[in-house]
Design an enzyme around this catalytic site. Structure first.
Site, mmCIF file in Angstrom:
data_model
loop_
_atom_site.group_PDB
_atom_site.id
_atom_site.type_symbol
_atom_site.label_atom_id
_atom_site.label_comp_id
_atom_site.label_asym_id
_atom_site.label_seq_id
_atom_site.Cartn_x
_atom_site.Cartn_y
_atom_site.Cartn_z
ATOM 1 C CE1 TYR A 2 -4.132 -1.801 0.385
ATOM 2 C CE2 TYR A 2 -2.857 -3.192 1.850
ATOM 3 C CZ TYR A 2 -3.981 -2.978 1.098
ATOM 4 O OH TYR A 2 -4.966 -3.936 1.039
ATOM 5 N N PRO A 15 -12.136 0.692 -0.030
ATOM 6 C CG PRO A 15 -11.882 -1.539 0.505
ATOM 7 C CD PRO A 15 -11.329 -0.184 0.818
ATOM 8 C CG HIS A 260 -7.805 -2.287 1.763
ATOM 9 N ND1 HIS A 260 -7.507 -3.334 2.591
ATOM 10 C CD2 HIS A 260 -8.574 -2.806 0.772
ATOM 11 C CE1 HIS A 260 -8.064 -4.437 2.114
ATOM 12 N NE2 HIS A 260 -8.717 -4.138 1.023
ATOM 13 C CB SER A 376 -8.008 -14.696 4.995
ATOM 14 O OG SER A 376 -7.551 -14.469 6.300
ATOM 15 C CB SER A 497 -11.875 -9.868 -2.551
ATOM 16 O OG SER A 497 -12.642 -8.723 -2.400
ATOM 17 C CD GLN A 498 -16.751 -15.809 -0.048
ATOM 18 O OE1 GLN A 498 -17.421 -16.070 0.927
ATOM 19 N NE2 GLN A 498 -16.210 -16.755 -0.794
HETATM 20 N N1 COA Z 1 -19.127 -29.304 -1.486
HETATM 21 C C1 COA Z 1 -20.073 -28.788 -0.679
HETATM 22 N N2 COA Z 1 -19.857 -27.727 0.155
HETATM 23 C C2 COA Z 1 -18.630 -27.179 0.145
HETATM 24 C C3 COA Z 1 -17.591 -27.672 -0.673
HETATM 25 C C4 COA Z 1 -17.884 -28.781 -1.524
HETATM 26 N N3 COA Z 1 -16.969 -29.296 -2.338
HETATM 27 N N4 COA Z 1 -16.474 -26.924 -0.458
HETATM 28 C C5 COA Z 1 -16.812 -25.987 0.469
HETATM 29 N N5 COA Z 1 -18.094 -26.141 0.849
HETATM 30 C C6 COA Z 1 -18.835 -25.380 1.854
HETATM 31 C C7 COA Z 1 -17.952 -25.066 3.061
HETATM 32 O O1 COA Z 1 -17.990 -26.116 3.994
HETATM 33 C C8 COA Z 1 -18.576 -23.787 3.584
HETATM 34 O O2 COA Z 1 -19.755 -24.147 4.299
HETATM 35 P P1 COA Z 1 -20.484 -23.140 5.365
HETATM 36 O O3 COA Z 1 -21.239 -22.139 4.525
HETATM 37 O O4 COA Z 1 -21.383 -24.039 6.081
HETATM 38 O O5 COA Z 1 -19.405 -22.547 6.188
HETATM 39 C C9 COA Z 1 -19.028 -23.071 2.329
HETATM 40 O O6 COA Z 1 -19.149 -24.093 1.330
HETATM 41 C C10 COA Z 1 -18.070 -22.005 1.858
HETATM 42 O O7 COA Z 1 -16.829 -22.550 1.553
HETATM 43 P P2 COA Z 1 -15.937 -22.014 0.328
HETATM 44 O O8 COA Z 1 -16.791 -21.410 -0.718
HETATM 45 O O9 COA Z 1 -15.017 -23.106 -0.089
HETATM 46 O O10 COA Z 1 -15.144 -20.812 0.831
HETATM 47 P P3 COA Z 1 -14.581 -20.326 2.188
HETATM 48 O O11 COA Z 1 -15.701 -19.834 3.020
HETATM 49 O O12 COA Z 1 -13.647 -21.340 2.745
HETATM 50 O O13 COA Z 1 -13.782 -19.048 1.659
HETATM 51 C C11 COA Z 1 -11.961 -17.807 0.807
HETATM 52 C C12 COA Z 1 -12.706 -19.128 0.767
HETATM 53 C C13 COA Z 1 -10.735 -17.906 -0.077
HETATM 54 C C14 COA Z 1 -12.842 -16.672 0.295
HETATM 55 C C15 COA Z 1 -11.581 -17.534 2.288
HETATM 56 O O14 COA Z 1 -10.735 -18.539 2.768
HETATM 57 C C16 COA Z 1 -10.867 -16.246 2.479
HETATM 58 O O15 COA Z 1 -9.649 -16.152 2.369
HETATM 59 N N6 COA Z 1 -11.615 -15.148 2.791
HETATM 60 C C17 COA Z 1 -11.059 -13.849 2.987
HETATM 61 C C18 COA Z 1 -11.150 -13.047 1.738
HETATM 62 C C19 COA Z 1 -10.809 -11.609 2.021
HETATM 63 O O16 COA Z 1 -9.789 -11.309 2.585
HETATM 64 N N7 COA Z 1 -11.720 -10.716 1.621
HETATM 65 C C20 COA Z 1 -11.648 -9.341 1.961
HETATM 66 C C21 COA Z 1 -10.844 -8.559 1.026
HETATM 67 S S1 COA Z 1 -10.906 -6.869 1.502
#
Ligand code: COA
Length: 563
Positions: A2, A15, A260, A376, A497-498
């Protein structure tokens, strides 16, 4: 990542986050809601100071690993400072626990300092904060002369703002003002409504947003949070260096603009959602005029404005307005399905959405581009994010196969293409089984890349470390970092990003490169909210066209995978 970037903070870095609109009937409702937010912030500060902030743990992939909590301690009382060479951070001293605390309230481009906690008076009650806010809301519109729009200078390119700040600091009064702003727990901006010109343009009908405040749609609300709407609206009612600026508009729209560099969105969202949930549990009050309080009125900050600063403010007005006009932004709710359907297909929702983003891009341009997704890395002490690179070879093979016979829809100028598209007869040399197989292969690869990143085996942050080390040690960059391939790999034409929220909220940001797209998404059980951004000045991008391509991609993916 940054501090060296010289671009202005609004649109390029900060953001904006939109929370579900409130219903305000009178100015008392605005003040009461703002008072409750501030009260929630103070309660959270006590929790931080007492060391009782609950430890967060990973919810999946090596479940239960503890997550680094450092970001939470940097949110309140911190600020970014512009520098002539590079920026720096002003961070609160966490060991100093019985300091007095104040909050800066911005209203009609005026800034007021409200002391919310001091050794002699203790913490202000919600009613006391309410009456201070009510005073500001009635004082600011009645002042005889318009205030200098100092806040606009914080929206300028960083090195220019650094020079302006030095001029401001030549006057003791300005020094004190800037110190108060930097040290305030948060800024709270009481805004005016944005004009309807900021509502979504194009792609109406198929994918318009469904949530409104008055006649404003969600795209309009997002503009307010990201940049304030320009010098005629709320952009001067900000201090973009401030880590947390909570924005409350008189029509019930509210949200956040955050700087950020100290933290990722996740920490900010979870803090505000916690406060919001608490507020929603408190019954609303019938306000009967100003409750009698015996506090002195809040101090209004007055600035010494030298002629060179006056001139700069005029220039900043033009610059900021031009940049805001260039932002092509689109909030799109995809409502056909959400993560429940995706999970039923035995795919990770995040992986699925990333593949949809790739397919949407391929459908428009006929190729894939460097894609950034934030992962993350808080499983590691002081970990922030690494980069999930979603444009894999497997994703390309699948996207190509999905588009066989379609041809890339590269020209974006004319809406006539919509008609032509609908008349096109599509055919594919791949049958459904083959497409499903290619999808499964791409999804497996994407899952691997995602897991590698969140478990600390990403490549971008280690490379960033090496790049900075090579600069420090040799005084120049190693050839790896000047190579054309490194440049292409780091020109993220798709930056994603999510930002998962438990409330019906969403976060958006601008593209990170002039010809690129920004796309954040928030998957809910039965819908997915996307915030797509691009720049009008780029001749071949369009936020609404990308959103439409995303809709088509998600639709055909459902047709492919539904049993
Ligand atoms: N079949 C069925 N369900 C599944 C699956 C599969 N193959 N793989 C994952 N799932 C389920 C998970 O168990 C989870 O269930 P829940 O809703 O009951 O918790 C859900 O689906 C979501 O999982 P998934 O989509 O794989 O993603 P995650 O929540 O692990 O997120 C990232 C992944 C990369 C987004 C997350 O690890 C991350 O890093 N987030 C931070 C992002 C960030 O920094 N954003 C801000 C930027 S400013």
């Amino acid at each position: 990542m940054y501090m060296d970037v010289p671009l202005p903070l609004p649109i390029n870095s900060n953001p904006g986050m939109v929370f579900p609109p409130r219903k305000f009937t009178t100015v008392h409702d605005v003040a009461r809601f703002a008072a409750r937010i501030i009260d929630g912030i103070l309660e959270h500060k006590e929790l931080l100071d007492s060391g009782n902030l609950p430890q967060e743990r990973a919810a999946s992939r090596e479940k239960n690993q503890p997550l680094c909590m450092a970001q939470y301690y940097r949110l309140l009382g911190s600020c970014r400072r512009p520098g002539l060479e590079r920026d720096s951070q002003f961070l609160p001293d966490v060991r100093n626990r019985d300091e007095s605390h104040h909050i800066i309230i911005c209203c009609r481009n005026q800034m007021y300092c409200v002391v919310v906690q001091a050794n002699q008076i203790g913490k202000l009650s919600e009613d006391e904060i309410f009456s201070q806010l009510l005073y500001i809301l009635s004082d600011a519109p009645c002042l005889p002369s318009a205030p200098p729009m100092i806040g606009l200078l914080t929206a300028e390119p960083r090195r220019i703002w650094a020079k302006d700040r030095q001029v401001l600091l030549q006057d003791e009064q300005n020094c004190r003002n800037i110190e108060l702003i930097e040290k305030s727990l948060i800024n709270l901006c009481l805004d005016e409504t944005l004009p309807l010109a900021f509502n979504a343009r194009g792609f109406v009908g198929a994918a318009s947003s469904t949530h409104f405040a008055g006649h404003r749609d969600e795209t309009n609300m997002a503009h307010e949070m990201i940049h304030g709407g320009g010098s005629e609206c709320n952009t001067a009612n900000r201090w973009f260096d401030k880590t947390m600026q909570i924005i409350i508009c008189n029509d019930g729209t509210w949200g956040l603009c955050y700087e950020h560099s100290t933290s990722e969105g996740i920490a900010v969202v979870s803090l505000l959602e916690k406060i919001l949930n608490k507020i929603d549990e408190i019954p609303s009050l019938e306000e009967n005029g100003i409750t009698q309080q015996h506090l002195p009125p809040p101090e209004r900050l007055e600035w010494i404005v030298r002629p060179e600063i006056s001139k700069r403010i005029q220039e900043a007005k033009r610059d900021v307005d031009r940049r805001i006009e260039d932002l092509d932004f689109y909030v799109y709710r995809y409502q056909t399905y959400g993560k429940n359907f995706i999970k039923s297909c035995r795919v990770s929702p995040d992986v699925y959405i990333q593949l949809a983003l790739q397919l949407a891009y391929y459908k428009l341009y006929g190729h894939l581009v460097s894609t950034y997704e934030s992962a993350s890395t808080r499983r590691f002490l002081l970990g922030r994010v690494d980069c999930i690179r979603s444009a894999s070879i497997e994703a390309l093979e699948w996207a190509k196969a999905m588009c066989q016979g379609e041809g890339a829809n590269v020209a974006l100028e004319s809406d006539k293409e919509d008609e032509e598209d609908s008349r096109k007869v599509s055919f594919s040399i791949y049958n459904r089984e083959q497409l499903t197989e290619l999808f499964r292969t791409a999804a497996t690869r994407q899952t691997e890349i995602m897991v590698q990143n969140i478990l600390g085996n990403g490549i971008d942050i280690p490379l960033l470390g090496l790049r900075e080390a090579s600069r420090e040690i040799d005084g120049e960059l190693h050839e790896l970092f000047t190579d054309e391939s490194y440049k292409i790999a780091n020109c993220f034409l798709l930056s994603t990003s999510q930002v998962a929220c438990t409330t019906n909220s969403f976060m958006g940001y601008g593209p990170v490169t002039p010809r690129g797209y920004g796309c954040s998404y928030n998957p809910h059980p039965e819908e997915i909210i996307f915030c797509v951004s691009a720049f009008y000045s780029a001749d071949n991008t369009s936020a609404s066209r990308y959103a439409k391509s995303l809709q088509e991609s998600l639709d055909i993916m459902r047709d492919l995978l539904a049993k």
